[in-house]
Design a protein around this motif. Structure first.
Motif, PDB file in Angstrom:
ATOM      1  N   ASP A 242     -53.363  51.602  62.433  1.00 48.23           N
ATOM      2  CA  ASP A 242     -52.619  50.447  62.945  1.00 48.23           C
ATOM      3  C   ASP A 242     -52.415  50.564  64.446  1.00 48.23           C
ATOM      4  O   ASP A 242     -52.590  49.588  65.191  1.00 48.23           O
ATOM      5  CB  ASP A 242     -51.266  50.325  62.236  1.00 48.23           C
ATOM      6  N   ALA A 243     -52.058  51.762  64.912  1.00 45.20           N
ATOM      7  CA  ALA A 243     -51.871  51.980  66.350  1.00 45.20           C
ATOM      8  C   ALA A 243     -53.196  51.840  67.094  1.00 45.20           C
ATOM      9  O   ALA A 243     -53.259  51.249  68.181  1.00 45.20           O
ATOM     10  CB  ALA A 243     -51.270  53.356  66.595  1.00 45.20           C
ATOM     11  N   LEU A 244     -54.259  52.383  66.512  1.00 49.54           N
ATOM     12  CA  LEU A 244     -55.569  52.257  67.133  1.00 49.54           C
ATOM     13  C   LEU A 244     -56.005  50.796  67.218  1.00 49.54           C
ATOM     14  O   LEU A 244     -56.569  50.367  68.228  1.00 49.54           O
ATOM     15  CB  LEU A 244     -56.599  53.054  66.336  1.00 49.54           C
ATOM     16  N   ALA A 245     -55.735  50.047  66.167  1.00 45.93           N
ATOM     17  CA  ALA A 245     -56.113  48.635  66.153  1.00 45.93           C
ATOM     18  C   ALA A 245     -55.374  47.850  67.234  1.00 45.93           C
ATOM     19  O   ALA A 245     -55.950  46.966  67.878  1.00 45.93           O
ATOM     20  CB  ALA A 245     -55.834  48.025  64.782  1.00 45.93           C
ATOM     21  N   ARG A 246     -54.096  48.171  67.449  1.00 49.45           N
ATOM     22  CA  ARG A 246     -53.329  47.448  68.475  1.00 49.45           C
ATOM     23  C   ARG A 246     -53.895  47.682  69.869  1.00 49.45           C
ATOM     24  O   ARG A 246     -53.783  46.807  70.738  1.00 49.45           O
ATOM     25  CB  ARG A 246     -51.860  47.864  68.412  1.00 49.45           C
ATOM     26  N   SER A 247     -54.504  48.851  70.093  1.00 52.80           N
ATOM     27  CA  SER A 247     -55.059  49.135  71.416  1.00 52.80           C
ATOM     28  C   SER A 247     -56.517  48.712  71.561  1.00 52.80           C
ATOM     29  O   SER A 247     -56.982  48.457  72.669  1.00 52.80           O
ATOM     30  CB  SER A 247     -54.933  50.630  71.726  1.00 52.80           C
ATOM     31  N   ALA A 248     -57.252  48.631  70.436  1.00 58.06           N
ATOM     32  CA  ALA A 248     -58.696  48.375  70.515  1.00 58.06           C
ATOM     33  C   ALA A 248     -59.102  46.976  70.069  1.00 58.06           C
ATOM     34  O   ALA A 248     -60.165  46.496  70.477  1.00 58.06           O
ATOM     35  CB  ALA A 248     -59.445  49.403  69.667  1.00 58.06           C
ATOM     36  N   PHE A 249     -58.286  46.325  69.241  1.00 56.24           N
ATOM     37  CA  PHE A 249     -58.642  45.021  68.695  1.00 56.24           C
ATOM     38  C   PHE A 249     -57.830  43.917  69.333  1.00 56.24           C
ATOM     39  O   PHE A 249     -56.824  44.176  70.012  1.00 56.24           O
ATOM     40  CB  PHE A 249     -58.411  44.995  67.177  1.00 56.24           C
ATOM     41  N   SER A 250     -58.244  42.685  69.080  1.00 55.40           N
ATOM     42  CA  SER A 250     -57.447  41.541  69.515  1.00 55.40           C
ATOM     43  C   SER A 250     -56.190  41.445  68.648  1.00 55.40           C
ATOM     44  O   SER A 250     -56.088  42.099  67.597  1.00 55.40           O
ATOM     45  CB  SER A 250     -58.257  40.253  69.392  1.00 55.40           C
ATOM     46  N   ALA A 251     -55.239  40.601  69.063  1.00 46.94           N
ATOM     47  CA  ALA A 251     -54.007  40.440  68.293  1.00 46.94           C
ATOM     48  C   ALA A 251     -54.316  39.908  66.892  1.00 46.94           C
ATOM     49  O   ALA A 251     -53.720  40.355  65.902  1.00 46.94           O
ATOM     50  CB  ALA A 251     -53.053  39.497  69.024  1.00 46.94           C
ATOM     51  N   VAL A 252     -55.257  38.977  66.794  1.00 51.10           N
ATOM     52  CA  VAL A 252     -55.608  38.409  65.489  1.00 51.10           C
ATOM     53  C   VAL A 252     -56.231  39.481  64.595  1.00 51.10           C
ATOM     54  O   VAL A 252     -55.903  39.591  63.407  1.00 51.10           O
ATOM     55  CB  VAL A 252     -56.582  37.222  65.667  1.00 51.10           C
ATOM     56  N   GLU A 253     -57.116  40.291  65.151  1.00 52.55           N
ATOM     57  CA  GLU A 253     -57.768  41.344  64.380  1.00 52.55           C
ATOM     58  C   GLU A 253     -56.769  42.417  63.963  1.00 52.55           C
ATOM     59  O   GLU A 253     -56.802  42.915  62.824  1.00 52.55           O
ATOM     60  CB  GLU A 253     -58.904  41.958  65.207  1.00 52.55           C
ATOM     61  N   SER A 254     -55.865  42.774  64.888  1.00 44.93           N
ATOM     62  CA  SER A 254     -54.851  43.779  64.575  1.00 44.93           C
ATOM     63  C   SER A 254     -53.894  43.294  63.497  1.00 44.93           C
ATOM     64  O   SER A 254     -53.521  44.050  62.585  1.00 44.93           O
ATOM     65  CB  SER A 254     -54.074  44.142  65.851  1.00 44.93           C
ATOM     66  N   ASP A 255     -53.509  42.026  63.580  1.00 44.61           N
ATOM     67  CA  ASP A 255     -52.611  41.457  62.568  1.00 44.61           C
ATOM     68  C   ASP A 255     -53.302  41.426  61.201  1.00 44.61           C
ATOM     69  O   ASP A 255     -52.666  41.655  60.168  1.00 44.61           O
ATOM     70  CB  ASP A 255     -52.190  40.037  62.968  1.00 44.61           C
ATOM     71  N   TRP A 256     -54.581  41.126  61.202  1.00 42.18           N
ATOM     72  CA  TRP A 256     -55.336  41.133  59.943  1.00 42.18           C
ATOM     73  C   TRP A 256     -55.297  42.509  59.302  1.00 42.18           C
ATOM     74  O   TRP A 256     -55.048  42.638  58.101  1.00 42.18           O
ATOM     75  CB  TRP A 256     -56.774  40.713  60.221  1.00 42.18           C
ATOM     76  N   LEU A 257     -55.521  43.549  60.096  1.00 42.95           N
ATOM     77  CA  LEU A 257     -55.520  44.906  59.552  1.00 42.95           C
ATOM     78  C   LEU A 257     -54.132  45.292  59.052  1.00 42.95           C
ATOM     79  O   LEU A 257     -53.990  45.870  57.958  1.00 42.95           O
ATOM     80  CB  LEU A 257     -55.986  45.911  60.603  1.00 42.95           C
ATOM     81  N   SER A 258     -53.093  44.973  59.818  1.00 45.26           N
ATOM     82  CA  SER A 258     -51.735  45.369  59.426  1.00 45.26           C
ATOM     83  C   SER A 258     -51.289  44.678  58.147  1.00 45.26           C
ATOM     84  O   SER A 258     -50.419  45.188  57.430  1.00 45.26           O
ATOM     85  CB  SER A 258     -50.748  45.057  60.566  1.00 45.26           C
ATOM     86  N   GLY A 259     -51.901  43.535  57.812  1.00 45.17           N
ATOM     87  CA  GLY A 259     -51.537  42.822  56.597  1.00 45.17           C
ATOM     88  C   GLY A 259     -52.231  43.323  55.348  1.00 45.17           C
ATOM     89  O   GLY A 259     -51.919  42.870  54.238  1.00 45.17           O
ATOM     90  N   LEU A 260     -53.142  44.265  55.483  1.00 43.50           N
ATOM     91  CA  LEU A 260     -53.856  44.792  54.325  1.00 43.50           C
ATOM     92  C   LEU A 260     -53.036  45.867  53.617  1.00 43.50           C
ATOM     93  O   LEU A 260     -52.204  46.533  54.239  1.00 43.50           O
ATOM     94  CB  LEU A 260     -55.196  45.395  54.766  1.00 43.50           C
ATOM     95  N   PRO A 261     -53.269  46.077  52.319  1.00 41.67           N
ATOM     96  CA  PRO A 261     -52.620  47.192  51.616  1.00 41.67           C
ATOM     97  C   PRO A 261     -52.982  48.520  52.276  1.00 41.67           C
ATOM     98  O   PRO A 261     -54.095  48.696  52.794  1.00 41.67           O
ATOM     99  CB  PRO A 261     -53.194  47.104  50.196  1.00 41.67           C
ATOM    100  N   ALA A 262     -52.059  49.459  52.239  1.00 39.98           N
ATOM    101  CA  ALA A 262     -52.259  50.736  52.921  1.00 39.98           C
ATOM    102  C   ALA A 262     -53.529  51.448  52.474  1.00 39.98           C
ATOM    103  O   ALA A 262     -54.218  52.077  53.282  1.00 39.98           O
ATOM    104  CB  ALA A 262     -51.044  51.637  52.690  1.00 39.98           C
TER     105      ALA A 262
END
Length: 233
Positions: free
Chosen positions: A125-145
């Protein structure tokens, strides 16, 4: 529609003697670059990447392995030099991760490939916030762990593969967003993507044209004879 083949080799299974025997196939320019790598694993990945590339092109084009030359280009992908009798120069892409080498080849469309080791210990999740767009990061954070690690690396490798595809075509390397409407995109203007999870790795292949088929072949051993037998199986 064109097709493609992905060749996979685990360099960690090869001995130092195996690798030394393959050095004779490299050009002087390739040997110079090989010797500049300080880490043995990186040396091995470079060596086997160049050998697998020659093998992939030889199989695709039906020409002798020894007839293929690879020209090193600083800061750019290597260039193939084939016999004058070859009707075309195939498209290819190389990637490596933790000793694994992946090479994709196609006679019909430009390609970009990436392989990434799945690391469940990282905070994706932290990596996604730094490497992905906000939309992409939000998509990942909404997935089951339980899905996040594989989903993160699938998206990461797709971005890397798409970057290679676009940059190899000499175009401006501005990546499109790969998530829309809560879903991962598998295609867009001028690109098509496929992703797999295999042997603890995420593998993504991007192509300019839609592919009719993609064959994945894992190579075992360290001799061309063994590889040819596996390719013909």
């Amino acid at each position: 529609m064109p097709s493609a083949v992905i060749w996979l080799l685990d360099a960690n299974t090869l001995s130092e003697t195996d690798c030394d025997a393959l050095l004779d196939y490299l050009s002087e320019a390739e040997l110079l670059r090989y010797r500049r790598f300080l880490r043995p694993l990186r040396q091995r990945e470079f060596l086997l990447g160049r050998i697998v590339l020659r093998f992939a092109v030889a199989q695709l084009m039906g020409i002798a392995f020894e007839a293929i030359e690879i020209i090193e280009r600083q800061g750019r992908a290597p260039q193939l030099q084939l016999p004058p009798t070859c009707p075309l120069t195939p498209h290819f892409s190389l990637s490596h991760s933790r000793g694994w080498v992946a090479c994709a080849a196609s006679a019909g469309t430009p390609l970009g490939i990436d392989i990434e080791a799945l690391d469940a210990g990282r905070d994706v999740d932290a990596l996604a916030r730094s490497a992905f767009s906000a939309v992409e990061s939000d998509w990942l954070s909404g997935l089951p762990a339980v899905q996040k690690t594989e989903a993160f690396y699938a998206l990461w490798s797709c971005k890397e593969a798409l970057y290679k595809l676009i940059s190899h075509q000499g175009e401006e390397t501005v990546l499109p967003q790969l998530v829309a409407g809560g879903l991962r995109l598998q295609s867009g203007p001028g690109w098509h993507a496929r992703s797999w999870s295999q042997q603890g790795f995420a593998i993504s292949l991007c192509s300019r044209e839609q592919l009719a088929a993609v064959e994945r072949i894992r190579l075992y051993g360290a001799t061309l004879q063994a590889w040819r037998q596996q390719a013909g199986a």
